[in-house]
Design a protein around this motif. Structure first.
Motif, mmCIF file in Angstrom:
data_model
loop_
_atom_site.group_PDB
_atom_site.id
_atom_site.type_symbol
_atom_site.label_atom_id
_atom_site.label_comp_id
_atom_site.label_asym_id
_atom_site.label_seq_id
_atom_site.Cartn_x
_atom_site.Cartn_y
_atom_site.Cartn_z
ATOM 1 N N SER A 1 0.850 -1.192 0.000
ATOM 2 C CA SER A 1 0.000 0.000 0.000
ATOM 3 C C SER A 1 0.883 1.238 0.000
ATOM 4 C CB SER A 1 -0.914 0.013 1.235
ATOM 5 O OG SER A 1 -0.136 0.054 2.427
ATOM 6 N N LEU A 2 0.268 2.381 -0.232
ATOM 7 C CA LEU A 2 0.976 3.665 -0.175
ATOM 8 C C LEU A 2 0.492 4.439 1.037
ATOM 9 C CD1 LEU A 2 0.844 4.766 -3.937
ATOM 10 C CD2 LEU A 2 2.905 4.173 -2.655
ATOM 11 N N ASP A 3 1.424 4.994 1.827
ATOM 12 C CA ASP A 3 0.990 5.816 2.957
ATOM 13 C C ASP A 3 0.723 7.244 2.484
ATOM 14 O OD1 ASP A 3 3.440 7.093 2.714
ATOM 15 O OD2 ASP A 3 4.303 6.273 4.548
ATOM 16 N N VAL A 4 0.365 8.123 3.390
ATOM 17 C CA VAL A 4 -0.026 9.488 3.014
ATOM 18 C C VAL A 4 1.140 10.256 2.400
ATOM 19 C CG1 VAL A 4 -1.887 9.652 4.694
ATOM 20 C CG2 VAL A 4 0.445 10.277 5.368
ATOM 21 N N ALA A 5 2.352 9.843 2.693
ATOM 22 C CA ALA A 5 3.523 10.519 2.140
ATOM 23 C C ALA A 5 3.960 9.912 0.802
ATOM 24 C CB ALA A 5 4.680 10.447 3.135
ATOM 25 N N GLY A 6 3.225 8.888 0.344
ATOM 26 C CA GLY A 6 3.553 8.256 -0.923
ATOM 27 C C GLY A 6 4.608 7.183 -0.836
ATOM 28 N N LYS A 7 4.889 6.699 0.366
ATOM 29 C CA LYS A 7 5.882 5.639 0.553
ATOM 30 C C LYS A 7 5.201 4.280 0.458
ATOM 31 C CE LYS A 7 9.310 3.932 3.885
ATOM 32 N NZ LYS A 7 10.384 3.859 2.876
ATOM 33 N N VAL A 8 5.844 3.346 -0.243
ATOM 34 C CA VAL A 8 5.308 1.997 -0.361
ATOM 35 C C VAL A 8 5.517 1.249 0.951
ATOM 36 C CG1 VAL A 8 5.475 -0.217 -1.554
ATOM 37 C CG2 VAL A 8 5.692 1.907 -2.852
ATOM 38 N N LEU A 9 4.422 0.668 1.472
ATOM 39 C CA LEU A 9 4.480 -0.108 2.708
ATOM 40 C C LEU A 9 4.220 -1.575 2.383
ATOM 41 C CD1 LEU A 9 2.385 2.203 5.062
ATOM 42 C CD2 LEU A 9 4.873 2.180 4.741
ATOM 43 N N TRP A 10 4.965 -2.452 3.043
ATOM 44 C CA TRP A 10 4.810 -3.890 2.847
ATOM 45 C C TRP A 10 4.373 -4.528 4.157
ATOM 46 C CZ3 TRP A 10 8.868 -7.839 4.171
ATOM 47 C CH2 TRP A 10 8.468 -9.125 3.829
ATOM 48 N N ASP A 11 3.269 -5.253 4.112
ATOM 49 C CA ASP A 11 2.755 -5.962 5.280
ATOM 50 C C ASP A 11 3.158 -7.430 5.165
ATOM 51 O OD1 ASP A 11 1.312 -7.244 7.268
ATOM 52 O OD2 ASP A 11 -0.479 -5.995 7.004
ATOM 53 N N ALA A 12 4.224 -7.811 5.889
ATOM 54 C CA ALA A 12 4.737 -9.176 5.792
ATOM 55 C C ALA A 12 3.722 -10.206 6.259
ATOM 56 C CB ALA A 12 6.023 -9.306 6.612
ATOM 57 N N GLY A 13 2.850 -9.817 7.191
ATOM 58 C CA GLY A 13 1.861 -10.746 7.708
ATOM 59 C C GLY A 13 0.783 -11.094 6.701
ATOM 60 N N VAL A 14 0.546 -10.220 5.737
ATOM 61 C CA VAL A 14 -0.467 -10.445 4.703
ATOM 62 C C VAL A 14 0.139 -11.088 3.461
ATOM 63 C CG1 VAL A 14 -2.129 -9.295 3.176
ATOM 64 C CG2 VAL A 14 -1.888 -8.539 5.553
ATOM 65 N N CYS A 15 1.409 -10.828 3.230
ATOM 66 C CA CYS A 15 2.087 -11.290 2.016
ATOM 67 C C CYS A 15 2.077 -12.816 1.930
ATOM 68 C CB CYS A 15 3.525 -10.782 2.011
ATOM 69 S SG CYS A 15 4.468 -11.255 0.541
#
Length: 291
Positions: free
Chosen positions: A71-85
């Motif tokens: 997902s993208l946070d409000v600052a436009g940084k890509v976030l990775w959720d290892a628990g969902v991956c």
């Protein structure tokens, strides 16, 4: 972007692509391997091309992720959720920048906690990449922590050798040895297949050998690209002049994991690999491993 240095001057943390808790191919014995993100070469035969560059947060991978872990946070940084991956490589496949959104900043203490339960089964740890020497302060801090808590474990660096003597000065007090890739002795060919000169690589090999910190030199050979007999003979003579007892690993190129290349890349046959070893052995090298 390419060839940007990803040094973390704050030694307490590093940009990590992944870890392997048990490996028998990344140095002697059974080893815990840490892969760092970021490399200063652009090798046509790179088997981990997604480790070359840090993520630039372009977001191209977000909508392609089948598990919704990105997902993208409000600052436009890509976030990775290892628990969902779910562990697929779609994000790597769609990335046009030789990167991965899964690289994360980890503290030395995080890695020591991962190493601790595996210690009874380990011979040592190896830091690889990417390129380990792009984050030397972090590598030094990690090795120092390992030496302090697990003194019987050896600490190895897996490197392309393209760094300066100051890096090896920094690592020398805590590093047992390094494994250095020599892509080609001929500088013009080296530039063609890596995008950079081999001058610092050769200097690294000489320096580490003189300090007794060189475990092995690795030759990745591609049929018709860097495997000519005269070139191999010259390589063998040069390595033997550094140390005739030097351990040399002859590695036949494999297609698996490699990006499309403008240079035609062919896998050498088993007979070719055996021939490479014969040519090198004829130059005075006594310890050769062929894979």
């Amino acid at each position: 972007m390419r060839n940007e240095r990803t040094r973390h001057e704050g030694a307490a943390s590093g940009l990590i692509t992944d870890v392997i808790e048990f490996s028998a191919v990344d140095g002697p014995g059974n080893r815990f391997v840490v892969f760092l993100q970021g490399c200063n070469l652009d090798c046509v035969a790179c088997h981990n091309p997604y480790t070359i560059n840090p993520c630039i947060d372009c977001g191209d991978c977000v909508t392609s992720c089948p598990s919704g872990a990105l997902s993208l946070d409000v600052a436009g940084k890509v976030l990775w959720d290892a628990g969902v991956c779910t562990g697929g490589d779609t994000c790597i496949d769609v990335c046009e920048y030789d990167s991965t959104p899964k690289a994360r900043t980890l503290a030395v203490t995080d890695l020591v906690e991962r190493i601790r339960p595996a210690v009874p089964f380990l011979s040592g740890i190896t830091v690889s990449g990417g390129e380990a020497t792009q984050q030397p302060a972090f590598v030094r801090a990690l090795f120092a922590a390992v030496k302090a808590e697990f003194p019987r474990l050896t600490c190895f660096v897996d490197t392309n050798g393209d760094t300066d003597p100051a890096t090896w000065d920094l690592l020398d007090p805590v590093m047992d040895a390094a494994m250095v890739d020599l892509k080609c002795l001929d500088d013009a060919v080296h530039r063609r297949i890596t995008g950079a000169s081999n001058v610092r690589v050769l200097d690294t090999i000489r320096l580490l050998a003189s300090r007794r910190r060189l475990f092995e030199v690795r030759l990745l050979l591609m049929s018709g690209v860097n495997d000519a007999d005269d070139l191999l003979a010259g390589t063998g003579r040069w390595l033997a002049s550094v140390d005739p007892n030097l351990r040399v690993k002859v590695i036949g190129y494999r297609h698996h994991g490699v990006r499309p290349s403008p240079i035609p890349l062919r896998e050498p046959t088993a007979a070719q690999r055996a021939h490479y070893a014969d040519v090198l052995r004829d130059q005075g090298l006594s310890e050769l491993v062929v894979v």
